[in-house]
Write a protein that holds these residues in place. Structure first.
Motif: not given
Length: 500
Positions: A102-107, A118-120, A159-163, A224-232
């Protein structure tokens, strides 16, 4: 036998089933045989009938319970075959073990030691041909589709880290005073920019378009790959101090020689991609209504032709489209055709489904959305009307012969089987070659017969202090392979810059 796909299951049902299963699983002490019996967690997707007309992302991502169930399928193998299968060497068992806890940030922090995108990568990399191909669980269960879903887990923690707004910007070493120029902001270029910036060098990325991301922005669709994610992901590099110069075409705006002599860079990396489309060289390819997949997808992705009321980008109206090819780009173009208003989209491919190079997931999504596959057929000519517009494509039937050099069975034409398929647009998705601009504007830069830049094992070119990687070296390839080349190049650049 050709593979068939299961019916769509709603995200709500998958989430509910996972929640119940996790309640039973979470407190158990699991042995290897227990982990092997945990069911693969299906990726939730939007309903096919609804999504075929939407630009919204199709794959919705795991819930927390789905991610932890899937993570608990990992055996944490000591020999780590998955790490060896990853072009950038992500420490896969380690990041998955943190998800188990359950340590998502460490992951995600573990992933980012080797991969800052990683999101890409979690969305578009062909894990089934790399890390998941050699997964011990998949080997045990005799199917790569039953391997641990490494890519989906990577996407989940990114995604968890960004959200959760917990993004950590990697630390950079003290300034070295050295300057690195990166040509192209695709996956190879961004990787080099990240790794050289971490080493303390001043990095500038030169991008020919008005947006960063290269093929990830102009080639891969929003669904398939939202451009907002690439931008971030790109914004994170800016926070590391990387500068971006847009609308700057190296070879025209300035040459590589000028980057050294006028701009005073100490090292240059070429990651300009492979943007020259290939055609079939058949009758009718010059008709109105014939597009390369490059142009078609760029108009839609980068220039947002689908936003009819906002974008000025011209959109060719077509009710019936034929896409030629069987790779991921063909799937992207076919699915984009539906979203741009086509009532019917064919995908014409000269082999069978089993030989298609596209990802199984992408083929399944296209089929679910209504793309009709025409297997064992290939165009012989394109037919136009008196105004020069496409009205049909003539195809020839094929059968499969012996395997070719790639291991796929070779298509053999069946003489006399020509027949016409009425269409009003053709999209050619047969791959790309390297644009010759870089080699023509840079003397003594060695290229091979295909126009790809020749490099050594460290991505060095024939020119001093110049490296290259990604599609400009490999030909049309994948995001993660381009990133792997970028990592090698960056390590070599960093070593070079410490010696001067």
């Amino acid at each position: 036998m050709e593979q068939k796909y299961t019916e769509h299951v709603s995200a709500e049902i998958l989430a509910s089933e996972a929640k119940k299963y996790w309640q039973e699983l979470k407190d158990k002490e699991l042995k290897m045989k227990d982990r092997a019996q945990i069911p693969v967690q299906e990726m939730p997707t939007l309903d096919p009938k609804e999504r075929a007309t939407l630009m919204d992302e199709v794959a919705m991502g795991y819930t927390v319970e789905q991610a932890q169930i899937e993570a608990n399928r990992c055996l944490n193998c000591k020999n780590e075959p998955c790490v060896k299968g990853c072009p950038v060497g992500v420490r896969i068992p380690e990041f998955i073990m943190e998800i188990q806890k359950g340590n998502f940030k460490a992951s995600v922090d573990i992933i980012k030691t080797t991969n800052l995108l990683p999101a890409i990568c979690g969305r578009v990399c062909p894990q089934e041909k790399q890390c998941q191909l050699v997964c011990t669980v998949g080997k045990m269960l005799k199917s790569v589709e039953k391997s641990v879903a490494i890519g989906r887990l990577e996407r989940f923690v990114a995604d968890w880290e960004r959200e959760q707004n917990q993004v950590t910007i990697p630390e950079c070493a003290p300034p070295t005073g050295k300057k690195v120029a990166v040509i192209g902001s695709g996956p190879a270029g961004l990787t080099v920019a990240a790794d050289t910036a971490r080493a303390g060098h001043e990095v500038t990325v030169f991008e020919a378009f008005h947006k960063t991301g290269g093929v990830m922005v102009y080639g891969i669709p929003e669904f398939r790959l939202p451009k907002e994610i690439v931008a971030k992901e790109t914004d994170n590099l800016k926070k590391m101090g990387v500068q971006f110069k847009m609308n700057f075409l190296v070879g025209r705006t300035a040459t590589i020689d000028q980057l050294f002599n006028d701009y005073k860079f100490d090292a240059v990396f070429i990651g300009s991609g492979a943007g020259l489309p290939r055609f079939m060289n058949i009758e009718g390819e010059d008709l109105i209504g014939v597009f390369s997949a490059n142009e078609y997808l760029t108009r839609a992705n980068l220039m947002k032709a689908y936003e009819h009321t906002k974008a000025d980008t011209p959109l060719y109206p077509a009710d019936t489209i034929a896409v030629i090819g069987g790779g991921n780009v063909a799937m992207d173009a076919a699915r984009m055709g539906l979203r741009l208003g086509a009532k019917k989209v064919y995908c014409i491919y000269r082999r069978t489904r089993n030989e298609m190079p596209a990802r199984l997931e992408e083929i399944a999504h296209a089929e679910e959305e209504g793309v009709e596959f025409k297997f064992l057929q290939n165009p012989t000519r394109i037919i136009g009307d008196e105004d020069g517009r496409v009205i049909a494509v003539e195809v020839l039937d094929y059968t499969l012969g012996e395997p070719d050099e790639s291991g796929r069975r070779s298509p053999v034409p069946i003489e006399g089987t020509e027949h016409k398929i009425p269409v009003d647009a053709i999209i050619v998705a047969l791959g790309n070659s390297s644009n010759p601009l870089m080699s023509r504007s840079t003397k003594q830069l060695e290229v091979n017969k295909y126009g790809n830049i020749v490099v050594d094992e460290n991505q060095k070119t024939s020119l001093p202090a110049v490296w290259a990687g990604g599609d400009i070296v490999l030909g049309a390839s994948t995001v993660i392979l381009a990133m792997g080349e970028g990592r090698k190049a960056a390590a070599s650049i960093n070593e070079y810059l410490t010696s001067i």
